[in-house]
Design a protein around this motif. Structure first.
Motif, PDB file in Angstrom:
ATOM      1  N   TRP A 301     -13.331   6.436 -15.283  1.00 21.93           N
ATOM      2  CA  TRP A 301     -12.080   7.039 -15.759  1.00 21.93           C
ATOM      3  C   TRP A 301     -11.573   8.135 -14.825  1.00 21.93           C
ATOM      4  CZ3 TRP A 301     -11.215  12.152 -17.478  1.00 21.93           C
ATOM      5  CH2 TRP A 301     -12.342  12.977 -17.572  1.00 21.93           C
ATOM      6  N   ALA A 302     -12.179   8.280 -13.654  1.00 23.75           N
ATOM      7  CA  ALA A 302     -11.760   9.351 -12.741  1.00 23.75           C
ATOM      8  C   ALA A 302     -10.335   9.153 -12.251  1.00 23.75           C
ATOM      9  CB  ALA A 302     -12.720   9.415 -11.552  1.00 23.75           C
ATOM     10  N   SER A 303      -9.839   7.927 -12.294  1.00 14.37           N
ATOM     11  CA  SER A 303      -8.443   7.677 -11.896  1.00 14.37           C
ATOM     12  C   SER A 303      -7.723   6.829 -12.938  1.00 14.37           C
ATOM     13  CB  SER A 303      -8.413   6.988 -10.527  1.00 14.37           C
ATOM     14  OG  SER A 303      -9.169   5.794 -10.562  1.00 14.37           O
ATOM     15  N   SER A 304      -8.147   6.975 -14.199  1.00 14.50           N
ATOM     16  CA  SER A 304      -7.563   6.155 -15.271  1.00 14.50           C
ATOM     17  C   SER A 304      -6.118   6.550 -15.546  1.00 14.50           C
ATOM     18  CB  SER A 304      -8.403   6.324 -16.547  1.00 14.50           C
ATOM     19  OG  SER A 304      -7.783   5.688 -17.637  1.00 14.50           O
ATOM     20  N   SER A 305      -5.263   5.539 -15.627  1.00 14.78           N
ATOM     21  CA  SER A 305      -3.849   5.794 -15.927  1.00 14.78           C
ATOM     22  C   SER A 305      -3.637   6.158 -17.390  1.00 14.78           C
ATOM     23  CB  SER A 305      -3.026   4.549 -15.573  1.00 14.78           C
ATOM     24  OG  SER A 305      -3.487   3.425 -16.314  1.00 14.78           O
ATOM     25  N   LEU A 306      -4.624   5.900 -18.239  1.00 11.49           N
ATOM     26  CA  LEU A 306      -4.512   6.289 -19.641  1.00 11.49           C
ATOM     27  C   LEU A 306      -4.706   7.786 -19.836  1.00 11.49           C
ATOM     28  CD1 LEU A 306      -6.482   3.448 -21.473  1.00 11.49           C
ATOM     29  CD2 LEU A 306      -3.996   3.755 -21.362  1.00 11.49           C
ATOM     30  N   ILE A 307      -5.538   8.410 -19.007  1.00 12.22           N
ATOM     31  CA  ILE A 307      -5.876   9.831 -19.172  1.00 12.22           C
ATOM     32  C   ILE A 307      -5.067  10.706 -18.220  1.00 12.22           C
ATOM     33  CG2 ILE A 307      -7.802  11.451 -19.283  1.00 12.22           C
ATOM     34  CD1 ILE A 307      -7.990   9.150 -21.267  1.00 12.22           C
ATOM     35  N   ALA A 308      -4.860  10.234 -17.004  1.00 10.20           N
ATOM     36  CA  ALA A 308      -4.212  11.051 -15.993  1.00 10.20           C
ATOM     37  C   ALA A 308      -2.699  10.994 -16.138  1.00 10.20           C
ATOM     38  CB  ALA A 308      -4.631  10.580 -14.600  1.00 10.20           C
ATOM     39  N   ILE A 309      -2.203  11.613 -17.184  1.00  3.67           N
ATOM     40  CA  ILE A 309      -0.758  11.674 -17.419  1.00  3.67           C
ATOM     41  C   ILE A 309      -0.366  13.137 -17.617  1.00  3.67           C
ATOM     42  CG2 ILE A 309      -0.609   9.353 -18.369  1.00  3.67           C
ATOM     43  CD1 ILE A 309      -0.669  10.550 -21.149  1.00  3.67           C
ATOM     44  N   PRO A 310       0.851  13.508 -17.285  1.00  8.50           N
ATOM     45  CA  PRO A 310       1.272  14.915 -17.356  1.00  8.50           C
ATOM     46  C   PRO A 310       1.111  15.527 -18.745  1.00  8.50           C
ATOM     47  CG  PRO A 310       2.836  13.628 -16.092  1.00  8.50           C
ATOM     48  CD  PRO A 310       1.898  12.643 -16.707  1.00  8.50           C
ATOM     49  N   GLU A 311       1.299  14.732 -19.808  1.00 11.40           N
ATOM     50  CA  GLU A 311       1.215  15.286 -21.158  1.00 11.40           C
ATOM     51  C   GLU A 311      -0.189  15.830 -21.482  1.00 11.40           C
ATOM     52  OE1 GLU A 311       2.461  12.508 -20.287  1.00 11.40           O
ATOM     53  OE2 GLU A 311       4.550  12.465 -20.951  1.00 11.40           O
ATOM     54  N   TYR A 312      -1.196  15.350 -20.777  1.00 13.30           N
ATOM     55  CA  TYR A 312      -2.563  15.799 -21.031  1.00 13.30           C
ATOM     56  C   TYR A 312      -3.054  16.820 -20.001  1.00 13.30           C
ATOM     57  CZ  TYR A 312      -2.860  11.539 -23.938  1.00 13.30           C
ATOM     58  OH  TYR A 312      -2.638  10.553 -24.886  1.00 13.30           O
ATOM     59  N   PHE A 313      -2.208  17.133 -19.063  1.00 16.92           N
ATOM     60  CA  PHE A 313      -2.707  17.882 -17.908  1.00 16.92           C
ATOM     61  C   PHE A 313      -3.186  19.285 -18.282  1.00 16.92           C
ATOM     62  CE2 PHE A 313      -2.426  20.318 -13.964  1.00 16.92           C
ATOM     63  CZ  PHE A 313      -3.113  19.478 -13.094  1.00 16.92           C
ATOM     64  N   HIS A 314      -2.585  19.929 -19.259  1.00 15.86           N
ATOM     65  CA  HIS A 314      -3.013  21.288 -19.622  1.00 15.86           C
ATOM     66  C   HIS A 314      -4.430  21.295 -20.194  1.00 15.86           C
ATOM     67  CE1 HIS A 314      -1.577  19.627 -23.412  1.00 15.86           C
ATOM     68  NE2 HIS A 314      -2.235  20.599 -24.043  1.00 15.86           N
ATOM     69  N   VAL A 315      -4.916  20.109 -20.563  1.00 17.55           N
ATOM     70  CA  VAL A 315      -6.286  19.994 -21.091  1.00 17.55           C
ATOM     71  C   VAL A 315      -7.240  19.479 -20.030  1.00 17.55           C
ATOM     72  CG1 VAL A 315      -7.743  18.745 -22.729  1.00 17.55           C
ATOM     73  CG2 VAL A 315      -5.566  19.717 -23.475  1.00 17.55           C
ATOM     74  N   ILE A 316      -6.809  18.447 -19.304  1.00 16.63           N
ATOM     75  CA  ILE A 316      -7.725  17.802 -18.363  1.00 16.63           C
ATOM     76  C   ILE A 316      -7.384  18.130 -16.905  1.00 16.63           C
ATOM     77  CG2 ILE A 316      -8.532  15.943 -19.833  1.00 16.63           C
ATOM     78  CD1 ILE A 316      -5.642  15.422 -17.397  1.00 16.63           C
ATOM     79  N   GLY A 317      -6.449  19.037 -16.676  1.00 12.51           N
ATOM     80  CA  GLY A 317      -6.117  19.443 -15.312  1.00 12.51           C
ATOM     81  C   GLY A 317      -7.318  20.061 -14.614  1.00 12.51           C
ATOM     82  N   GLY A 318      -7.478  19.754 -13.339  1.00 12.48           N
ATOM     83  CA  GLY A 318      -8.617  20.268 -12.587  1.00 12.48           C
ATOM     84  C   GLY A 318      -9.876  19.437 -12.718  1.00 12.48           C
ATOM     85  N   THR A 319      -9.752  18.273 -13.378  1.00  7.19           N
ATOM     86  CA  THR A 319     -10.915  17.393 -13.522  1.00  7.19           C
ATOM     87  C   THR A 319     -11.465  17.008 -12.148  1.00  7.19           C
ATOM     88  OG1 THR A 319     -10.170  16.488 -15.640  1.00  7.19           O
ATOM     89  CG2 THR A 319     -11.668  15.131 -14.341  1.00  7.19           C
ATOM     90  N   ILE A 320     -12.792  17.039 -12.036  1.00  5.20           N
ATOM     91  CA  ILE A 320     -13.457  16.581 -10.816  1.00  5.20           C
ATOM     92  C   ILE A 320     -14.086  15.228 -11.119  1.00  5.20           C
ATOM     93  CG2 ILE A 320     -15.351  16.996  -9.204  1.00  5.20           C
ATOM     94  CD1 ILE A 320     -14.825  19.943  -9.447  1.00  5.20           C
ATOM     95  N   GLY A 321     -13.710  14.228 -10.341  1.00  3.13           N
ATOM     96  CA  GLY A 321     -14.187  12.880 -10.619  1.00  3.13           C
ATOM     97  C   GLY A 321     -14.705  12.183  -9.384  1.00  3.13           C
TER      98      GLY A 321
END
Length: 1048
Positions: A301-321
């Protein structure tokens, strides 16, 4: 026959299922000489549906279109077309394909796998004569897929039964490396074992030790997170919580997991999951707005299009994958852009792709025109049927594929797509080896080769296991014994694009599995953005970092990562933060105050340069100078009466021994060396024994001479100089022998004492044998005790100006010093041991020097009038008269007692007088009497005043020849006398006792007529005895003085 019929019926049922479930719109298919199968997740899941079994169950509907999955499918088709168009690879052979949608579920994947197996069995039974198979397809000799490890595990179990090779492009579970269970499974990506190790390395790199873990509840998440736990335990990384999730998990369970995350103090969360399984959890976290967490993503999921969306970025921003290394596929971009619904005859997924991309519907499709694209509506869960307000417009077929941004055209980093491409080429190269095989050099029995026109799946599997070729980017491709390709990872960080606000994956490092431990991980920290915006590395530790000089202390009942910082003990240090243990300093070093470094221990000894050492040295030098001065004075005035009277030779030897005593103290100052340690105690012991021996011989000689009633020539011979020196030598020789034995058996040596004080090294002398040292000091004290005894006994003798009395004082000082030395020596340590001994040596030496010699030096230098023979003899004669008077009194008392017992008088005390005049008196003039002296001697209640005069021995000799004896009372002894004396001894008796007093001639009582006859007789007897006794003692002393003068 029955078994064949049953098998035929089973295969027909499977084929029927296959025909009904997979119509033209459910597959991508193309005929060829050799068929390759494909399994791709064109959809993210299936619609949930309650089955009441009131009617025949139907296949569930797949929902949520996966653009990346379709791109992977296109990569397989592109590779097959490229191979078919190649003249170098499989010439004259056409590859076909059959590709199915797994919908990211095991059930759909097994459905498609049964289709491959059934088709192969039908093909192997040659049933064309029994059925109308106009659409007959050759057997599937290999399958490319599937995506998830859980799906690949189920597919591998089925394909393995028929030895159909399966080459996965995205399944990384380490369980799939088990060749005993998954015999026909291979993959073009590394397994999760290296990925889990890389995750632990990243956590260790950023010094985190308090993390949480989340894993998909399948064969991908569970083994991956288990491997991570093993790696974390080796690195002392603690796990605060560990949860399992799935895309089908109930909402209540998801909420519980979110609460655990919210209440945990761990800020770093490691996730082994796919995008679809993680999406429900991320949605709930976004709803609760839980921020400040650092997500460590596995490659699924390090490059998943389901998770890597702007609406979630304030939560998952800065993820290291972790992402697979990207590859290059020339011409693939154009191929992706050239798709069109007209090509749907070979690719049944194109129509749905077109409709989802442009949010329209194609006429003639079975899709409900009211279906709304989940991609265009922010990835809603399912297709929603509108009420007439959300109808799609019909597609024109003229839409521009490049005008819409979808993951389908995101080919910036081709990772999974390249793995698909590589998997197809791996199968093609295996077929190429079969095609070019030379009989006799093949891999089968007797070196035989397979027939490319009738090739079977198990033959392809054999060649795949021995495959070795170079890919289009020049890398060597070969499967290891576990069917894996060893590959590297790219580390990405989720950033927010400044251009369009989308989530981009910034490369920040890599992980090279081929490198040595410690060199595999590289991260460019300057590119990392934490939480999408910050440059500061977040803190995720159970306890604060222990600074340098402290170590981790275990807290009972807490994980090892929860600790308290404890200062390193004295003598230990650490220059690292978060040290588990402190290191001990080397033997000659000690820890600094903050315990961060080791510093050399302070070397301490009684130094020449320190104030204490300087003071002791000055006193020692002063003693040497004073002793040298006294010795010089004695040598210069060696012929004077005082020097002669003190036994000049012994005095010289005594002063030399005192010089040695003062000098021996200097060996105790300075850094102890082996030679100084072996020299100082013997030097001290021998010097003092020599000194005490001289004093002992001097004192004992005086005592024997004055206690002898009539000194004879025997006494003078016995106490001659030779014998005196012999006694001194014998006493000193005992000490010398002791020191020799000591140095031979247990020689002292320099010793670094590090146990008294931790921060100081005391350089001292290890005496070797405390018994020898005790004997050395004890023998010295024994001689001093004997000397003290003789000196105390002779303290009232007049020899050498009361020398015995001063010797007594010096011995008292000696004993006080050395008795005080013992407890002081035992209670001190380090350099003070030497200092105490130096002080004792100096104090006792100064005491001996001052008491024995200072008074004589004073008279010699400042009172020369007293440095005469008369002065010396005056003292001696006074003692002689005192002895004679005591003898006279004793006899007088005895006679009075006898007369009283015979009826003596009870009246007044009679008195008598004794007058003795020298026969020389009439021959000397008044001027000659000027050399005389007067001494008053007191004893008891009486006094005697002596008037003495002396002349030269020559004049006395002349007088003796001319003069004749005139008085019978004086006797023969008057011939050798040089003394003129007048003495009257009146005696008085009382009832209580008797008192005697000596008075001068002027005080004589004239009432002699009252004396009785008996008293006169007694007095006459006393008159005749007293002068004679006094003369004997005087002559003896005169003989000693004369002997000293002659010997000098």
């Amino acid at each position: 026959m029955t078994l064949h019929i049953h098998g035929l019926l089973l295969l027909l049922m499977a084929f029927t299922l296959y025909s009904s479930a997979y119509g033209p719109d459910k597959r991508a298919q193309k005929k060829g000489d050799i068929i390759l199968g494909g399994l791709f997740p064109i959809h993210f899941g299936v619609a949930s549906k309650d089955e009441d079994l009131e009617s025949r169950p139907e296949s569930v509907e797949c929902i949520r279109y996966n653009f990346r999955g379709f791109r992977w499918l296109q990569a397989m088709i592109f590779a097959i077309e490229e191979i078919n168009n190649s003249s170098a690879l499989l010439p004259n052979i056409t590859l076909g394909y059959r590709i199915f949608d797994t919908c990211n579920t095991v059930s759909k994947a097994l459905e498609a796998t049964l289709s491959f197996v059934a088709q192969n069995k039908i093909d192997s039974l040659n049933l064309d004569d029994f059925c109308n198979c106009s659409e007959h397809m050759p057997s599937t000799i290999a399958v490319v897929g599937a995506t998830g490890s859980g799906i690949s595990t189920a597919v591998a179990n089925l394909l393995g039964l028929f030895h159909i090779p399966q080459v996965s492009y995205a399944s990384s579970s380490r369980l799939l490396s088990n060749k005993n269970q998954y015999k026909s499974f291979l993959r073009t990506m590394p397994n999760d074992e290296h990925q889990a190790t890389a995750m632990a390395d990243i956590i260790e790199y950023f010094r985190w030790n308090w993390v949480g873990t989340i894993a998909a509840d399948d064969d991908y998440g569970r083994p991956g997170i288990e491997k991570f736990r093993e790696e974390a335990e080796e690195r002392d990384i603690c796990i605060d919580f560990s949860e399992l999730i799935s895309q089908y998990t109930e909402k209540e369970e998801i909420e519980k997991v979110v609460e655990v995350i919210q209440n945990s103090t761990a800020k770093v969360i490691v996730v082994f999951s796919s995008g679809p399984d993680l999406e429900p959890l991320i949605k709930e976290i976004v709803r609760r707005n839980i921020t400040g967490r650092i997500w460590l993503a596995s490659e699924a999921w390090a490059s998943s299009s389901l998770i890597a969306i702007p609406e979630y970025f304030h939560v998952i921003g800065g993820t290291i994958g972790f992402a697979l290394r990207a590859g290059q596929i020339p011409g693939f971009r154009e191929f992706l852009q050239n798709v069109h619904p007209k090509m749907a005859n070979t690719n049944g997924f194109l129509k749905e792709f077109w409709e989802e991309t442009f949010n329209c519907y194609l006429p003639g499709t079975s899709k409900n025109p009211s279906f709304s694209s989940p991609f265009m509506s922010n990835h809603d869960d399912a297709a929603r049927v509108g009420n007439g307000s959300a109808f799609r417009l019909p597609c024109t077929g003229q839409e521009n594929i490049t005008s819409v941004e979808t993951p389908y055209l995101d080919f910036t980093h081709l990772r999974i797509s390249y793995n698909v491409y590589l998997a197809v080429y791996s199968i093609a190269h295996a077929l190429q080896e079969i095609y070019t095989c030379t009989p006799g050099k093949g891999l089968f029995t007797n070196g035989s080769c397979a027939d490319i026109k009738k090739v079977e799946a198990w033959q392809v599997l054999k060649h795949l296991r021995h495959l070795n070729f170079t890919n289009n980017i020049g890398e060597q491709v070969d499967f290891n014994e576990f069917g894996d390709l060893i590959g590297n990872y790219t580390i990405v960080n989720w950033h927010l694009s400044d251009e369009d606000g989308s989530v981009v994956f910034e490369d920040i490092g890599h992980y090279n599995v081929y490198s040595k431990n410690g060199e595999r991980l590289f991260i460019n920290e300057s590119k990392v953005l934490w939480s999408g915006f910050s440059r500061e590395v977040p803190f995720s530790n159970c306890s604060r970092i222990c600074q340098e000089g402290t170590r981790k202390g275990i807290i009972e009942g807490e994980p090892t990562c929860c600790f308290e910082c404890v200062d390193c003990p004295d003598g230990e240090y650490t220059d690292e933060t978060d040290a588990s243990a402190c290191e001990k300093c080397p033997p000659d070093y000690w820890s600094s105050k903050n315990h961060t470094i080791c510093i050399a221990k302070q070397i301490e000894f009684l130094s020449w340069t320190e104030p204490f050492g300087i003071a002791l040295t000055m006193f020692a030098v002063l003693g040497i100078c004073l002793t040298s001065f006294v010795l010089g004075v004695f040598i210069k005035f060696g012929n004077t009466p005082i020097v002669k009277a003190t036994n000049r030779e012994l005095s010289y030897l005594l002063l030399f021994s005192l010089l040695c005593c003062f000098s021996s103290s200097l060996f105790f100052i300075g850094e102890p060396q082996n030679w100084t340690c072996r020299l100082r105690q013997p030097a001290f012991g021998i010097s003092f024994v020599l000194c005490i021996s001289c004093i002992l011989v001097k004192t004992n000689r005086i005592l024997l001479v004055f206690e002898a009633k009539i000194p004879t020539s025997f006494h003078r011979k016995w106490w001659g100089l030779n014998l005196q020196f012999l006694l001194v030598f014998l006493c000193t020789f005992v000490q010398i022998v002791t020191c020799i034995i000591w140095l031979y058996t247990a020689p002292p040596e320099s010793y670094k004492n590090q146990f008294i004080d931790d921060e100081i090294i005391f350089i001292t002398c290890n005496e070797g044998s405390l018994m020898a040292l005790g004997f050395l000091i004890g023998y010295t004290c024994l001689l001093a005790a004997i000397c003290f005894f003789f000196a105390f006994k002779a303290r009232k003798l007049p020899e050498n100006f009361n020398e015995a009395k001063f010797i007594t004082f010096s011995m008292l000082i000696f004993f006080i010093v050395w008795i005080s030395f013992i407890p002081a020596y035992a209670s001190t340590y380090g350099k003070f041991v030497s200092a105490v001994e130096v002080i004792a040596i100096l104090a006792s030496s100064f005491g001996l020097l001052a008491c024995i010699f200072f008074n004589k030096v004073y008279i010699i230098l400042f009172k020369p009038s007293r440095n005469t023979i008369e002065e010396v003899r005056c003292s001696t004669v006074a003692h002689a008269f005192k002895v004679a008077a005591r003898a006279t009194l004793r006899r007088s008392n005895v006679s009075h007692k006898k007369s009283n017992s015979l009826g003596g008088s009870a009246g007044s005390t009679p008195s008598s007088s004794i007058s003795s005049k020298s026969n020389h008196e009439e021959h000397f003039s008044t001027g000659e009497r000027a050399r005389g002296c007067k001494q008053k001697v007191s004893f008891g209640s009486g006094t005697v005043t002596l008037s003495l005069s002396f002349d030269d021995p020559q004049r006395n000799a002349v007088s003796n020849k001319v003069t004749k004896p005139k008085n019978s009372l004086e006797g023969k002894n008057s011939d050798d006398s040089l003394m003129r004396q007048k003495a009257l001894l009146p005696l008085q008796n009382s009832d209580v006792g008797s008192e005697s007093s000596f008075r001068t001639a002027s005080n004589v009582d004239e009432s002699g007529s009252q004396e009785s006859v008996n008293d006169r007789l007694d007095n006459q007897s006393m008159e005749s005895r007293a002068p004679k006794q006094a003369e004997n003692v005087k002559n003896a002393v005169d003989g000693v003085i004369t002997e000293n003068m002659v010997n000098s």
